[in-house]
Design an enzyme around this catalytic site. Structure first.
Site, PDB file in Angstrom:
ATOM      1  N   ILE A  13      42.012  46.069  26.913  1.00 55.46           N
ATOM      2  CA  ILE A  13      41.414  46.010  25.857  1.00 55.46           C
ATOM      3  C   ILE A  13      40.613  47.438  25.578  1.00 55.46           C
ATOM      4  CG2 ILE A  13      39.082  45.050  25.411  1.00 55.46           C
ATOM      5  CD1 ILE A  13      39.263  42.965  27.653  1.00 55.46           C
ATOM      6  N   SER A 126      31.426  39.637  31.007  1.00 55.27           N
ATOM      7  CA  SER A 126      32.450  38.439  31.029  1.00 55.27           C
ATOM      8  C   SER A 126      31.758  37.041  31.042  1.00 55.27           C
ATOM      9  CB  SER A 126      33.139  38.613  32.331  1.00 55.27           C
ATOM     10  OG  SER A 126      33.807  37.503  32.612  1.00 55.27           O
ATOM     11  N   TYR A 151      33.785  39.747  42.086  1.00 47.09           N
ATOM     12  CA  TYR A 151      34.122  40.612  40.582  1.00 47.09           C
ATOM     13  C   TYR A 151      33.032  40.038  39.674  1.00 47.09           C
ATOM     14  CZ  TYR A 151      35.824  40.190  35.767  1.00 47.09           C
ATOM     15  OH  TYR A 151      35.979  40.332  34.647  1.00 47.09           O
ATOM     16  N   LYS A 155      29.618  41.953  37.507  1.00 48.78           N
ATOM     17  CA  LYS A 155      29.286  41.765  36.048  1.00 48.78           C
ATOM     18  C   LYS A 155      27.894  41.323  36.016  1.00 48.78           C
ATOM     19  CE  LYS A 155      33.365  43.223  34.394  1.00 48.78           C
ATOM     20  NZ  LYS A 155      33.174  44.592  33.787  1.00 48.78           N
ATOM     21  N   TYR A 179      33.102  38.785  27.470  1.00 48.55           N
ATOM     22  CA  TYR A 179      34.327  38.191  26.923  1.00 48.55           C
ATOM     23  C   TYR A 179      34.557  37.030  27.622  1.00 48.55           C
ATOM     24  CZ  TYR A 179      34.892  43.276  26.721  1.00 48.55           C
ATOM     25  OH  TYR A 179      34.431  44.725  26.743  1.00 48.55           O
ATOM     26  N   ASN A 181      38.644  34.633  27.275  1.00 44.79           N
ATOM     27  CA  ASN A 181      39.841  34.994  27.767  1.00 44.79           C
ATOM     28  C   ASN A 181      40.585  35.814  26.903  1.00 44.79           C
ATOM     29  OD1 ASN A 181      38.894  32.826  29.615  1.00 44.79           O
ATOM     30  ND2 ASN A 181      40.884  33.004  30.451  1.00 44.79           N
ATOM     31  N   LEU A 202      47.037  33.980  33.053  1.00 43.05           N
ATOM     32  CA  LEU A 202      47.907  33.182  32.344  1.00 43.05           C
ATOM     33  C   LEU A 202      48.888  33.739  31.361  1.00 43.05           C
ATOM     34  CD1 LEU A 202      48.865  30.266  32.035  1.00 43.05           C
ATOM     35  CD2 LEU A 202      47.123  29.989  30.102  1.00 43.05           C
ATOM     36  N   GLY A 299      38.068  28.469  43.025  1.00 44.69           N
ATOM     37  CA  GLY A 299      37.257  29.162  42.282  1.00 44.69           C
ATOM     38  C   GLY A 299      37.452  29.056  40.683  1.00 44.69           C
TER      39      GLY A 299
HETATM   40  C1  UD1 Z   1      38.840  34.785  35.032  1.00 40.18           C
HETATM   41  C2  UD1 Z   1      37.304  34.853  34.600  1.00 40.18           C
HETATM   42  C3  UD1 Z   1      37.276  36.107  33.818  1.00 40.18           C
HETATM   43  C4  UD1 Z   1      37.724  37.355  34.397  1.00 40.18           C
HETATM   44  C5  UD1 Z   1      39.177  37.029  34.627  1.00 40.18           C
HETATM   45  C6  UD1 Z   1      40.053  38.130  35.038  1.00 40.18           C
HETATM   46  C7  UD1 Z   1      35.989  32.854  34.369  1.00 40.18           C
HETATM   47  C8  UD1 Z   1      35.657  31.712  33.502  1.00 40.18           C
HETATM   48  N1  UD1 Z   1      36.752  33.790  33.807  1.00 40.18           N
HETATM   49  O1  UD1 Z   1      39.532  34.271  33.966  1.00 40.18           O
HETATM   50  O2  UD1 Z   1      35.998  36.286  33.664  1.00 40.18           O
HETATM   51  O3  UD1 Z   1      37.818  38.382  33.505  1.00 40.18           O
HETATM   52  O4  UD1 Z   1      39.397  35.874  35.435  1.00 40.18           O
HETATM   53  O5  UD1 Z   1      41.139  37.950  35.833  1.00 40.18           O
HETATM   54  O6  UD1 Z   1      35.632  32.742  35.513  1.00 40.18           O
HETATM   55  N2  UD1 Z   1      46.354  29.680  35.158  1.00 40.18           N
HETATM   56  C9  UD1 Z   1      47.515  29.031  35.617  1.00 40.18           C
HETATM   57  N3  UD1 Z   1      48.623  29.548  35.961  1.00 40.18           N
HETATM   58  C10 UD1 Z   1      48.577  31.015  36.403  1.00 40.18           C
HETATM   59  C11 UD1 Z   1      47.435  31.673  35.655  1.00 40.18           C
HETATM   60  C12 UD1 Z   1      46.417  30.872  35.325  1.00 40.18           C
HETATM   61  O7  UD1 Z   1      47.624  27.744  35.347  1.00 40.18           O
HETATM   62  O8  UD1 Z   1      49.642  31.452  36.711  1.00 40.18           O
HETATM   63  C13 UD1 Z   1      45.338  28.760  34.543  1.00 40.18           C
HETATM   64  C14 UD1 Z   1      43.998  29.134  35.314  1.00 40.18           C
HETATM   65  O9  UD1 Z   1      43.926  28.270  36.248  1.00 40.18           O
HETATM   66  C15 UD1 Z   1      42.995  28.917  34.385  1.00 40.18           C
HETATM   67  C16 UD1 Z   1      43.591  29.474  32.921  1.00 40.18           C
HETATM   68  O10 UD1 Z   1      45.206  29.617  33.332  1.00 40.18           O
HETATM   69  O11 UD1 Z   1      42.827  27.761  33.801  1.00 40.18           O
HETATM   70  C17 UD1 Z   1      43.344  30.774  32.584  1.00 40.18           C
HETATM   71  O12 UD1 Z   1      43.487  31.891  33.774  1.00 40.18           O
HETATM   72  P1  UD1 Z   1      43.268  33.250  33.874  1.00 40.18           P
HETATM   73  O13 UD1 Z   1      44.157  33.821  32.753  1.00 40.18           O
HETATM   74  O14 UD1 Z   1      43.633  33.750  35.230  1.00 40.18           O
HETATM   75  O15 UD1 Z   1      41.877  33.628  33.329  1.00 40.18           O
HETATM   76  P2  UD1 Z   1      40.539  32.925  33.971  1.00 40.18           P
HETATM   77  O16 UD1 Z   1      40.534  32.631  35.451  1.00 40.18           O
HETATM   78  O17 UD1 Z   1      39.987  31.736  33.287  1.00 40.18           O
END
Ligand code: UD1
Length: 342
Positions: A13, A126, A151, A155, A179, A181, A202, A299
Protein backbone atom coordinates in the site's frame (compact mmCIF):
# COMPACT_ATOMS: atom_id res chain seq x y z
CA UNK A 1 5.85 21.96 -1.79
CA UNK A 2 4.84 19.76 1.16
CA UNK A 3 7.30 17.07 2.20
CA UNK A 4 5.99 13.77 3.51
CA UNK A 5 7.74 10.86 5.22
CA UNK A 6 6.23 7.53 4.19
CA UNK A 7 7.26 4.65 6.46
CA UNK A 8 6.89 1.29 4.75
CA UNK A 9 6.89 3.17 1.44
CA UNK A 10 8.47 0.21 -0.39
CA UNK A 11 5.58 -2.04 0.65
CA UNK A 12 2.31 -2.83 -1.07
CA UNK A 13 0.00 0.00 0.00
CA UNK A 14 2.95 2.29 0.76
CA UNK A 15 4.39 2.18 -2.76
CA UNK A 16 1.01 2.91 -4.36
CA UNK A 17 0.55 5.84 -1.98
CA UNK A 18 4.00 7.22 -2.82
CA UNK A 19 3.02 7.19 -6.52
CA UNK A 20 -0.23 9.06 -5.80
CA UNK A 21 1.52 11.59 -3.52
CA UNK A 22 4.06 12.37 -6.23
CA UNK A 23 1.21 12.71 -8.74
CA UNK A 24 -0.32 15.39 -6.51
CA UNK A 25 2.95 17.31 -6.26
CA UNK A 26 4.21 16.14 -2.87
CA UNK A 27 7.88 15.52 -2.18
CA UNK A 28 8.35 12.11 -0.58
CA UNK A 29 11.01 10.41 1.50
CA UNK A 30 10.75 6.75 2.48
CA UNK A 31 11.91 4.80 5.52
CA UNK A 32 11.63 1.03 5.06
CA UNK A 33 13.62 -1.84 6.57
CA UNK A 34 12.88 -3.98 3.47
CA UNK A 35 11.84 -6.86 5.74
CA UNK A 36 8.82 -7.52 3.53
CA UNK A 37 9.67 -5.52 0.40
CA UNK A 38 12.46 -4.95 -2.09
CA UNK A 39 14.63 -1.95 -2.90
CA UNK A 40 13.87 -2.15 -6.63
CA UNK A 41 10.36 -0.87 -5.89
CA UNK A 42 12.07 2.55 -5.90
CA UNK A 43 13.11 1.96 -9.55
CA UNK A 44 9.54 1.07 -10.46
CA UNK A 45 8.16 4.13 -8.68
CA UNK A 46 10.66 6.16 -10.74
CA UNK A 47 9.53 4.47 -13.97
CA UNK A 48 5.93 5.39 -13.20
CA UNK A 49 6.44 8.93 -11.88
CA UNK A 50 9.78 10.09 -13.27
CA UNK A 51 10.87 10.89 -9.70
CA UNK A 52 13.60 9.19 -7.69
CA UNK A 53 12.44 8.89 -4.08
CA UNK A 54 15.10 8.75 -1.36
CA UNK A 55 14.98 5.44 0.53
CA UNK A 56 16.40 5.13 4.06
CA UNK A 57 16.76 1.50 5.10
CA UNK A 58 16.42 0.98 8.84
CA UNK A 59 14.13 -0.34 11.56
CA UNK A 60 11.84 2.21 13.23
CA UNK A 61 12.34 0.41 16.55
CA UNK A 62 15.83 1.96 16.55
CA UNK A 63 15.09 5.38 18.07
CA UNK A 64 18.67 6.66 17.87
CA UNK A 65 18.73 5.87 14.12
CA UNK A 66 15.39 7.64 13.79
CA UNK A 67 16.80 10.68 15.61
CA UNK A 68 19.75 10.69 13.25
CA UNK A 69 17.30 10.64 10.30
CA UNK A 70 15.15 13.54 11.56
CA UNK A 71 18.25 15.47 12.65
CA UNK A 72 19.61 15.53 9.12
CA UNK A 73 16.41 15.50 7.08
CA UNK A 74 15.19 19.09 7.36
CA UNK A 75 11.58 19.99 7.88
CA UNK A 76 8.75 17.58 7.11
CA UNK A 77 5.04 18.42 6.88
CA UNK A 78 3.66 15.00 7.63
CA UNK A 79 4.14 11.30 8.21
CA UNK A 80 2.16 8.44 6.67
CA UNK A 81 2.93 5.38 8.75
CA UNK A 82 2.53 2.01 6.98
CA UNK A 83 5.54 0.12 8.29
CA UNK A 84 4.26 -2.78 10.39
CA UNK A 85 3.96 -6.53 10.51
CA UNK A 86 0.66 -7.77 9.10
CA UNK A 87 0.39 -11.56 8.94
CA UNK A 88 -2.50 -12.63 11.15
CA UNK A 89 -1.40 -16.27 11.53
CA UNK A 90 2.21 -15.36 12.29
CA UNK A 91 1.01 -12.91 14.94
CA UNK A 92 -0.73 -15.77 16.77
CA UNK A 93 2.54 -17.75 16.75
CA UNK A 94 4.77 -14.80 17.65
CA UNK A 95 2.71 -12.32 19.67
CA UNK A 96 5.67 -10.58 21.32
CA UNK A 97 7.28 -9.90 17.96
CA UNK A 98 4.07 -8.24 16.76
CA UNK A 99 3.58 -6.14 19.91
CA UNK A 100 7.25 -5.17 19.91
CA UNK A 101 7.53 -4.12 16.27
CA UNK A 102 4.10 -2.56 15.70
CA UNK A 103 3.81 -0.71 19.01
CA UNK A 104 7.42 0.37 19.56
CA UNK A 105 7.78 1.74 16.03
CA UNK A 106 4.60 3.78 16.50
CA UNK A 107 5.75 5.16 19.87
CA UNK A 108 9.15 6.08 18.43
CA UNK A 109 7.48 7.90 15.54
CA UNK A 110 5.06 9.81 17.79
CA UNK A 111 7.95 10.84 20.04
CA UNK A 112 9.82 12.04 16.98
CA UNK A 113 6.71 13.82 15.72
CA UNK A 114 6.72 15.85 18.92
CA UNK A 115 10.47 16.35 19.18
CA UNK A 116 10.87 17.46 15.56
CA UNK A 117 7.52 19.25 15.42
CA UNK A 118 5.85 17.45 12.53
CA UNK A 119 2.20 18.48 12.55
CA UNK A 120 0.41 15.77 10.54
CA UNK A 121 0.15 12.00 10.87
CA UNK A 122 -1.82 9.41 8.89
CA UNK A 123 -2.01 5.91 10.35
CA UNK A 124 -2.68 2.55 8.69
CA UNK A 125 -5.41 0.84 10.65
CA UNK A 126 -7.75 -1.99 9.74
CA UNK A 127 -11.38 -3.08 9.78
CA UNK A 128 -10.10 -5.90 11.96
CA UNK A 129 -10.74 -3.54 14.92
CA UNK A 130 -14.49 -4.23 14.47
CA UNK A 131 -14.17 -8.03 14.85
CA UNK A 132 -17.41 -9.66 13.67
CA UNK A 133 -19.75 -6.69 13.88
CA UNK A 134 -23.33 -7.18 15.07
CA UNK A 135 -24.71 -4.92 12.38
CA UNK A 136 -23.76 -4.40 8.73
CA UNK A 137 -22.57 -2.26 7.05
CA UNK A 138 -19.94 -1.09 9.52
CA UNK A 139 -19.88 2.65 10.17
CA UNK A 140 -17.33 4.58 12.19
CA UNK A 141 -19.84 4.55 15.05
CA UNK A 142 -19.85 0.74 15.16
CA UNK A 143 -18.18 -0.27 18.44
CA UNK A 144 -14.80 -1.90 18.21
CA UNK A 145 -14.55 -5.44 19.58
CA UNK A 146 -11.88 -7.59 21.16
CA UNK A 147 -9.33 -8.37 18.49
CA UNK A 148 -9.24 -11.88 17.02
CA UNK A 149 -5.42 -11.90 16.80
CA UNK A 150 -2.36 -10.16 18.25
CA UNK A 151 -2.01 -8.42 14.86
CA UNK A 152 -5.53 -7.04 15.18
CA UNK A 153 -4.85 -6.04 18.76
CA UNK A 154 -1.77 -4.04 17.72
CA UNK A 155 -4.02 -1.99 15.41
CA UNK A 156 -6.52 -1.38 18.21
CA UNK A 157 -3.83 -0.46 20.73
CA UNK A 158 -2.14 1.78 18.16
CA UNK A 159 -5.38 3.67 17.59
CA UNK A 160 -5.72 4.15 21.36
CA UNK A 161 -2.16 5.40 21.67
CA UNK A 162 -2.71 7.90 18.87
CA UNK A 163 -6.02 9.08 20.39
CA UNK A 164 -4.43 9.62 23.82
CA UNK A 165 -1.43 11.38 22.26
CA UNK A 166 -3.74 13.70 20.30
CA UNK A 167 -5.65 14.63 23.47
CA UNK A 168 -2.60 16.28 25.02
CA UNK A 169 -1.01 17.58 21.81
CA UNK A 170 -3.48 20.05 20.28
CA UNK A 171 -1.02 21.10 17.62
CA UNK A 172 -0.70 17.54 16.28
CA UNK A 173 -3.31 16.29 13.83
CA UNK A 174 -3.96 12.62 13.06
CA UNK A 175 -6.20 10.48 10.87
CA UNK A 176 -6.42 6.69 11.24
CA UNK A 177 -7.67 4.86 8.16
CA UNK A 178 -9.42 1.54 8.70
CA UNK A 179 -8.86 -0.48 5.55
CA UNK A 180 -11.17 -3.22 4.45
CA UNK A 181 -9.52 -5.71 2.02
CA UNK A 182 -6.98 -4.02 -0.28
CA UNK A 183 -6.38 -5.87 -3.58
CA UNK A 184 -5.20 -5.23 -7.14
CA UNK A 185 -2.18 -3.34 -8.37
CA UNK A 186 -1.07 -0.24 -10.24
CA UNK A 187 -2.36 0.00 -13.83
CA UNK A 188 1.26 -0.06 -15.12
CA UNK A 189 1.78 -3.57 -13.73
CA UNK A 190 5.08 -2.33 -12.24
CA UNK A 191 4.17 -2.32 -8.54
CA UNK A 192 1.89 -4.61 -6.54
CA UNK A 193 1.70 -6.96 -3.61
CA UNK A 194 4.82 -9.08 -3.06
CA UNK A 195 3.92 -11.84 -0.63
CA UNK A 196 6.89 -13.70 0.78
CA UNK A 197 6.38 -17.46 0.74
CA UNK A 198 2.89 -18.88 0.55
CA UNK A 199 0.35 -16.06 0.50
CA UNK A 200 -2.17 -15.83 3.33
CA UNK A 201 -4.46 -13.42 1.55
CA UNK A 202 -7.02 -14.36 -1.05
CA UNK A 203 -6.07 -12.34 -4.15
CA UNK A 204 -2.35 -13.21 -4.28
CA UNK A 205 -3.29 -16.86 -3.72
CA UNK A 206 -5.74 -16.73 -6.62
CA UNK A 207 -3.24 -15.12 -8.99
CA UNK A 208 -0.43 -17.52 -7.95
CA UNK A 209 -2.80 -20.43 -8.62
CA UNK A 210 -3.67 -18.97 -12.03
CA UNK A 211 0.01 -18.64 -12.98
CA UNK A 212 0.78 -22.19 -11.78
CA UNK A 213 2.83 -21.41 -8.67
CA UNK A 214 0.17 -23.11 -6.49
CA UNK A 215 -1.70 -26.29 -7.35
CA UNK A 216 -5.03 -25.17 -6.10
CA UNK A 217 -6.77 -22.61 -3.96
CA UNK A 218 -8.51 -23.60 -0.76
CA UNK A 219 -11.76 -21.75 -0.21
CA UNK A 220 -12.05 -21.51 3.56
CA UNK A 221 -15.66 -22.31 4.43
CA UNK A 222 -18.58 -23.20 2.19
CA UNK A 223 -21.29 -23.26 4.84
CA UNK A 224 -21.40 -19.65 5.98
CA UNK A 225 -24.85 -18.03 6.08
CA UNK A 226 -24.14 -16.02 2.90
CA UNK A 227 -25.59 -16.21 -0.61
CA UNK A 228 -23.21 -18.96 -1.82
CA UNK A 229 -21.84 -20.19 1.53
CA UNK A 230 -18.40 -18.51 1.23
CA UNK A 231 -17.31 -15.57 3.39
CA UNK A 232 -18.01 -11.95 2.49
CA UNK A 233 -15.47 -9.10 2.42
CA UNK A 234 -15.30 -5.56 1.09
CA UNK A 235 -12.45 -5.63 -1.45
CA UNK A 236 -11.02 -2.23 -2.33
CA UNK A 237 -8.60 -1.42 -5.16
CA UNK A 238 -5.21 -0.42 -3.73
CA UNK A 239 -5.04 2.70 -5.92
CA UNK A 240 -8.38 3.95 -4.54
CA UNK A 241 -7.01 3.25 -1.06
CA UNK A 242 -3.76 5.09 -1.84
CA UNK A 243 -5.69 8.14 -3.04
CA UNK A 244 -7.56 8.24 0.29
CA UNK A 245 -4.21 8.73 2.04
CA UNK A 246 -3.38 11.72 -0.14
CA UNK A 247 -6.80 13.25 0.52
CA UNK A 248 -6.37 12.63 4.26
CA UNK A 249 -2.96 14.29 4.28
CA UNK A 250 -4.44 17.26 2.41
CA UNK A 251 -7.22 17.51 5.02
CA UNK A 252 -4.62 17.60 7.79
CA UNK A 253 -2.40 20.15 6.07
CA UNK A 254 -5.39 22.40 5.36
CA UNK A 255 -6.55 21.98 8.98
CA UNK A 256 -10.06 20.86 8.01
CA UNK A 257 -10.53 18.31 10.78
CA UNK A 258 -13.47 18.28 13.18
CA UNK A 259 -11.14 17.17 15.97
CA UNK A 260 -7.40 16.51 15.93
CA UNK A 261 -7.93 12.73 15.94
CA UNK A 262 -10.27 11.30 13.31
CA UNK A 263 -10.76 7.84 11.83
CA UNK A 264 -12.42 6.68 8.63
CA UNK A 265 -13.49 3.39 7.07
CA UNK A 266 -12.03 2.76 3.64
CA UNK A 267 -14.03 0.27 1.60
CA UNK A 268 -16.35 0.26 -1.41
CA UNK A 269 -19.49 -0.41 0.61
CA UNK A 270 -20.31 -3.69 -1.09
CA UNK A 271 -19.59 -7.18 0.12
CA UNK A 272 -18.39 -9.93 -2.21
CA UNK A 273 -18.08 -13.63 -1.53
CA UNK A 274 -14.86 -15.55 -2.08
CA UNK A 275 -16.53 -17.46 -4.92
CA UNK A 276 -17.61 -14.21 -6.60
CA UNK A 277 -14.02 -12.98 -6.57
CA UNK A 278 -12.75 -16.26 -8.06
CA UNK A 279 -15.41 -16.14 -10.78
CA UNK A 280 -14.60 -12.53 -11.68
CA UNK A 281 -10.88 -13.38 -11.88
CA UNK A 282 -11.62 -16.28 -14.23
CA UNK A 283 -13.98 -14.34 -16.47
CA UNK A 284 -12.11 -11.05 -16.75
CA UNK A 285 -8.71 -12.67 -17.27
CA UNK A 286 -9.91 -15.71 -19.20
CA UNK A 287 -8.08 -18.16 -16.93
CA UNK A 288 -9.17 -21.16 -14.86
CA UNK A 289 -8.66 -21.27 -11.08
CA UNK A 290 -8.58 -24.74 -9.58
CA UNK A 291 -10.14 -24.64 -6.13
CA UNK A 292 -11.74 -26.79 -3.48
CA UNK A 293 -13.98 -25.81 -0.61
CA UNK A 294 -12.51 -26.76 2.75
CA UNK A 295 -13.21 -26.07 6.44
CA UNK A 296 -13.48 -22.54 7.75
CA UNK A 297 -10.23 -20.82 8.71
CA UNK A 298 -9.87 -20.16 12.45
CA UNK A 299 -10.40 -16.52 13.37
CA UNK A 300 -12.20 -15.56 10.12
CA UNK A 301 -15.30 -13.40 10.40
CA UNK A 302 -18.39 -14.42 8.39
CA UNK A 303 -18.95 -11.14 6.67
CA UNK A 304 -17.91 -7.53 6.87
CA UNK A 305 -18.33 -4.51 4.61
CA UNK A 306 -18.08 -0.78 5.08
CA UNK A 307 -20.55 2.02 5.38
CA UNK A 308 -18.72 4.53 3.21
CA UNK A 309 -20.93 7.57 3.86
CA UNK A 310 -18.68 9.27 6.40
CA UNK A 311 -15.49 8.94 4.32
CA UNK A 312 -17.40 10.02 1.19
CA UNK A 313 -18.90 13.11 2.85
CA UNK A 314 -16.05 14.24 5.06
CA UNK A 315 -13.04 13.36 2.94
CA UNK A 316 -14.82 13.99 -0.35
CA UNK A 317 -13.32 10.70 -1.50
CA UNK A 318 -14.94 7.73 -3.17
CA UNK A 319 -13.74 4.56 -4.85
CA UNK A 320 -13.54 4.67 -8.64
CA UNK A 321 -12.36 1.14 -9.45
CA UNK A 322 -14.56 -1.94 -9.58
CA UNK A 323 -14.04 -5.68 -9.17
CA UNK A 324 -13.03 -6.05 -12.84
CA UNK A 325 -10.24 -3.50 -12.30
CA UNK A 326 -9.13 -5.32 -9.16
CA UNK A 327 -8.81 -8.77 -10.74
CA UNK A 328 -7.42 -7.41 -14.04
CA UNK A 329 -4.59 -5.46 -12.39
CA UNK A 330 -3.87 -8.28 -9.91
CA UNK A 331 -3.34 -10.58 -12.91
CA UNK A 332 -1.25 -8.04 -14.81
CA UNK A 333 1.03 -7.74 -11.76
CA UNK A 334 1.31 -11.53 -11.35
CA UNK A 335 2.34 -11.77 -15.01
CA UNK A 336 4.94 -9.05 -14.48
CA UNK A 337 6.37 -11.07 -11.57
CA UNK A 338 6.49 -14.19 -13.77
CA UNK A 339 8.47 -12.26 -16.41
CA UNK A 340 10.91 -11.10 -13.74
CA UNK A 341 11.49 -14.73 -12.69
CA UNK A 342 12.34 -15.84 -16.25
C1 UD1 B 1 -7.65 -10.08 7.51
C2 UD1 B 1 -8.07 -8.88 8.31
C3 UD1 B 1 -7.37 -7.65 7.85
C4 UD1 B 1 -5.90 -7.87 7.78
C5 UD1 B 1 -5.63 -9.02 6.87
C6 UD1 B 1 -4.12 -9.26 6.84
C7 UD1 B 1 -10.38 -8.96 9.10
C8 UD1 B 1 -11.81 -8.68 8.79
N1 UD1 B 1 -9.50 -8.64 8.14
O1 UD1 B 1 -8.25 -9.99 6.27
O2 UD1 B 1 -7.62 -6.60 8.73
O3 UD1 B 1 -5.26 -6.72 7.32
O4 UD1 B 1 -6.26 -10.18 7.38
O5 UD1 B 1 -3.79 -10.51 6.33
O6 UD1 B 1 -10.03 -9.46 10.14
N2 UD1 B 1 -9.54 -17.01 1.77
C9 UD1 B 1 -9.68 -18.25 1.19
N3 UD1 B 1 -8.57 -18.91 0.77
C10 UD1 B 1 -7.31 -18.39 0.90
C11 UD1 B 1 -7.16 -17.11 1.48
C12 UD1 B 1 -8.30 -16.45 1.91
O7 UD1 B 1 -10.79 -18.76 1.06
O8 UD1 B 1 -6.34 -19.05 0.52
C13 UD1 B 1 -10.74 -16.28 2.21
C14 UD1 B 1 -10.74 -15.97 3.69
O9 UD1 B 1 -11.27 -17.04 4.42
C15 UD1 B 1 -11.60 -14.71 3.72
C16 UD1 B 1 -11.30 -14.02 2.40
O10 UD1 B 1 -10.75 -15.05 1.55
O11 UD1 B 1 -12.95 -15.05 3.76
C17 UD1 B 1 -10.29 -12.91 2.53
O12 UD1 B 1 -9.16 -13.40 3.24
P1 UD1 B 1 -7.80 -12.56 3.36
O13 UD1 B 1 -7.40 -12.05 2.04
O14 UD1 B 1 -6.84 -13.42 4.10
O15 UD1 B 1 -8.20 -11.31 4.23
P2 UD1 B 1 -8.99 -11.23 5.64
O16 UD1 B 1 -8.77 -12.43 6.43
O17 UD1 B 1 -10.38 -10.79 5.37
Amino acid sequence: MSRILVTGGAGYIGSHTVVELIGEGYEVVIIDDLSNSQADVIDHIEEITGKRVPLHVFDLCDKSRLDQFFGSEGSLDGIIHFAAKKAVGESVEKPLLYYHVNILSLINLLKAQKEYDIPNFVFSSSCTVYGQPDKLPVSEETPRKDAESPYGNTKKISEDIIRDFARVNDDKRTIALRYFNPVGAHESGLIGELPSGIPNNLMPFISQTAIGLRDQLKVFGGDYPTKDGSAVRDYIHVVDLAKAHVVSMQRLIEDQQKSNYEFFNLGTGSGLTVLEVIRAFEEVNDVKIKYEIVDRRAGDVVQIYADTAYANDELGWRTERDLDDMVRTAWKWEQHLAQMRE
